[in-house]
Design an enzyme around this catalytic site. Structure first.
Site, PDB file in Angstrom:
ATOM      1  CB  CYS A   4      -2.298  -0.298   3.143  1.00  0.00           C
ATOM      2  SG  CYS A   4      -1.916   0.443   1.546  1.00  0.00           S
ATOM      3  CG  HIS A 100      -2.013   3.068  -7.369  1.00  0.00           C
ATOM      4  ND1 HIS A 100      -2.984   2.908  -6.407  1.00  0.00           N
ATOM      5  CD2 HIS A 100      -2.514   2.495  -8.496  1.00  0.00           C
ATOM      6  CE1 HIS A 100      -4.019   2.262  -6.922  1.00  0.00           C
ATOM      7  NE2 HIS A 100      -3.760   2.004  -8.194  1.00  0.00           N
ATOM      8  CG  HIS A 102      -1.958   2.580 -13.130  1.00  0.00           C
ATOM      9  ND1 HIS A 102      -1.874   1.207 -13.068  1.00  0.00           N
ATOM     10  CD2 HIS A 102      -2.935   2.922 -12.250  1.00  0.00           C
ATOM     11  CE1 HIS A 102      -2.769   0.742 -12.203  1.00  0.00           C
ATOM     12  NE2 HIS A 102      -3.430   1.764 -11.697  1.00  0.00           N
TER      13      HIS A 102
HETATM   14  P1  AMP Z   1      -5.840   0.070  -9.421  1.00  0.00           P
HETATM   15  O1  AMP Z   1      -6.816  -0.838 -10.115  1.00  0.00           O
HETATM   16  O2  AMP Z   1      -5.709   1.416 -10.058  1.00  0.00           O
HETATM   17  O3  AMP Z   1      -6.094   0.148  -7.935  1.00  0.00           O
HETATM   18  O4  AMP Z   1      -4.427  -0.588  -9.651  1.00  0.00           O
HETATM   19  C1  AMP Z   1      -3.854  -1.493  -8.768  1.00  0.00           C
HETATM   20  C2  AMP Z   1      -2.682  -2.077  -9.506  1.00  0.00           C
HETATM   21  O5  AMP Z   1      -1.849  -2.739  -8.566  1.00  0.00           O
HETATM   22  C3  AMP Z   1      -3.058  -3.112 -10.557  1.00  0.00           C
HETATM   23  O6  AMP Z   1      -2.564  -2.711 -11.835  1.00  0.00           O
HETATM   24  C4  AMP Z   1      -2.386  -4.405 -10.069  1.00  0.00           C
HETATM   25  O7  AMP Z   1      -1.890  -5.203 -11.112  1.00  0.00           O
HETATM   26  C5  AMP Z   1      -1.285  -3.850  -9.193  1.00  0.00           C
HETATM   27  N1  AMP Z   1      -0.808  -4.744  -8.152  1.00  0.00           N
HETATM   28  C6  AMP Z   1      -1.547  -5.472  -7.287  1.00  0.00           C
HETATM   29  N2  AMP Z   1      -0.760  -6.172  -6.445  1.00  0.00           N
HETATM   30  C7  AMP Z   1       0.521  -5.871  -6.798  1.00  0.00           C
HETATM   31  C8  AMP Z   1       1.812  -6.281  -6.316  1.00  0.00           C
HETATM   32  N3  AMP Z   1       1.941  -7.132  -5.275  1.00  0.00           N
HETATM   33  N4  AMP Z   1       2.903  -5.781  -6.923  1.00  0.00           N
HETATM   34  C9  AMP Z   1       2.779  -4.939  -7.967  1.00  0.00           C
HETATM   35  N5  AMP Z   1       1.602  -4.492  -8.458  1.00  0.00           N
HETATM   36  C10 AMP Z   1       0.492  -4.960  -7.889  1.00  0.00           C
HETATM   37 ZN    ZN Z   2      -0.931   2.382   2.205  1.00  0.00          ZN
END
Ligand code: AMP
Ligand code: ZN
Length: 112
Positions: A4, A100, A102
């Protein structure tokens, strides 16, 4: 949860720009910001999605909302306002399967 992405960020195996951390919660900047401020707030416990919450997980979710409020205060965007989004599952557009939140702020966000 060995594979993950966000568990790896929690363990420090993948770098992140931390905004807030306590025993149960981590907040860091989104790597592809959709607003001047785009922070992700996550439980350190691996919960795959909002739909996978177990009994008792409402406590950590409640704490996350309080942490978001605290970050808004500390970063100075509480007064102007902000948006909290949780994508859930495929139709919700969830790409990372670790719950998560946002947090978007720093400009007037469009309606949707
Ligand atoms: P979701 O589409 O709601 O699953 O959001 C996943 C979020 O994680 C997206 O906004 C990505 O830009 C962000 N994300 C992916 N990889 C990373 C990372 N290594 N560090 C910070 N954010 C990330
Ligand atoms: Zn996790």
């Amino acid at each position: 949860m060995g594979d993950c992405l966000f568990c790896k960020i929690i363990k420090g195996e993948i770098p992140s720009t931390k905004v807030y951390e306590d025993e149960e919660i981590l907040a860091f900047n989104d790597i592809k910001p959709l607003a001047p401020i785009h922070i992700l707030v996550i439980p350190k416990k691996h919960i795959s999605s909002l739909a996978d919450m177990e009994n008792g997980d409402e406590v950590i979710v409640g704490k996350i909302y309080k942490v978001i409020n605290k970050i808004a205060e500390e970063k100075g965007f509480k007064k102007d306002g902000y948006r909290v989004i949780v994508n859930c599952g495929e139709n919700g557009g969830q790409e990372v399967m670790h719950l998560h939140f946002h947090v978007l702020a720093g400009k007037k966000l469009g309606n949707k």
